[in-house]
Design a protein around this motif. Sequence first.
Motif, mmCIF file in Angstrom:
data_model
loop_
_atom_site.group_PDB
_atom_site.id
_atom_site.type_symbol
_atom_site.label_atom_id
_atom_site.label_comp_id
_atom_site.label_asym_id
_atom_site.label_seq_id
_atom_site.Cartn_x
_atom_site.Cartn_y
_atom_site.Cartn_z
ATOM 1 N N ALA A 43 0.846 -1.186 0.000
ATOM 2 C CA ALA A 43 0.000 0.000 0.000
ATOM 3 C C ALA A 43 0.880 1.235 0.000
ATOM 4 O O ALA A 43 2.100 1.139 0.143
ATOM 5 N N SER A 44 0.247 2.383 -0.173
ATOM 6 C CA SER A 44 0.995 3.633 -0.080
ATOM 7 C C SER A 44 0.239 4.599 0.823
ATOM 8 O O SER A 44 -0.986 4.610 0.869
ATOM 9 N N ILE A 45 1.003 5.404 1.527
ATOM 10 C CA ILE A 45 0.459 6.396 2.432
ATOM 11 C C ILE A 45 0.235 7.675 1.624
ATOM 12 O O ILE A 45 1.098 8.082 0.855
ATOM 13 N N ARG A 46 -0.932 8.296 1.803
ATOM 14 C CA ARG A 46 -1.226 9.557 1.110
ATOM 15 C C ARG A 46 -1.641 10.607 2.118
ATOM 16 O O ARG A 46 -2.503 10.369 2.959
ATOM 17 N N GLN A 47 -1.016 11.766 2.018
ATOM 18 C CA GLN A 47 -1.393 12.877 2.887
ATOM 19 C C GLN A 47 -2.498 13.676 2.217
ATOM 20 O O GLN A 47 -2.407 14.017 1.038
ATOM 21 N N GLY A 51 -4.116 17.556 6.143
ATOM 22 C CA GLY A 51 -3.016 17.093 6.984
ATOM 23 C C GLY A 51 -3.174 15.677 7.505
ATOM 24 O O GLY A 51 -2.242 15.130 8.081
ATOM 25 N N GLN A 52 -4.353 15.075 7.320
ATOM 26 C CA GLN A 52 -4.541 13.695 7.738
ATOM 27 C C GLN A 52 -3.982 12.763 6.669
ATOM 28 O O GLN A 52 -3.596 13.197 5.587
ATOM 29 N N GLY A 73 6.091 7.837 12.496
ATOM 30 C CA GLY A 73 7.212 7.576 11.602
ATOM 31 C C GLY A 73 6.788 7.152 10.196
ATOM 32 O O GLY A 73 7.583 7.170 9.266
ATOM 33 N N PHE A 74 5.516 6.787 10.040
ATOM 34 C CA PHE A 74 4.989 6.376 8.740
ATOM 35 C C PHE A 74 4.101 7.448 8.123
ATOM 36 O O PHE A 74 3.506 7.228 7.080
ATOM 37 N N GLN A 75 4.002 8.597 8.755
ATOM 38 C CA GLN A 75 3.183 9.688 8.230
ATOM 39 C C GLN A 75 3.990 10.488 7.215
ATOM 40 O O GLN A 75 4.386 11.623 7.447
ATOM 41 N N VAL A 76 4.218 9.846 6.054
ATOM 42 C CA VAL A 76 5.031 10.414 4.985
ATOM 43 C C VAL A 76 4.277 10.211 3.674
ATOM 44 O O VAL A 76 3.924 9.087 3.319
ATOM 45 N N ASN A 77 4.010 11.293 2.954
ATOM 46 C CA ASN A 77 3.268 11.203 1.699
ATOM 47 C C ASN A 77 3.995 10.326 0.688
ATOM 48 O O ASN A 77 5.207 10.420 0.521
#
Length: 110
Positions: A43-47, A51-52, A73-77
């Motif tokens: 998966a990928s993290i999206r900001q 800001g969420q 530590g994983f809150q990176v777009n």
Amino acid sequence: MNKHYLILLVTSLFCISCKKEKKDVEDCLPNLTSYRQIVNKRASIRQLPNGQFNIIEMGTINSRLEPCNLPIGFQVNDLQVTISGDVKATFQPGPGPCCAEGFVIREIRL
């Protein structure tokens, strides 16, 4: 000699940041029913503009997960991760994709 300590420190920090994030977490969405589990899925993290963060499962169309316990530590777009956890049933007011589903992360890693 100080160069060696600096290299050791940087290497240690890099190894720690790549370490699995696995917790015995409590359900942070206890009032919602789990209707499926995700196990070791890319998966990928999206900001979001507010800001969420959402998680986008690879290989799905319009599947957005809204994690209630995403480690800082994983809150990176655009960060690529592997996730496991519980997807919660959420109310979607109409046909078609509109909403993110609640997600309790059980394990996340790079």
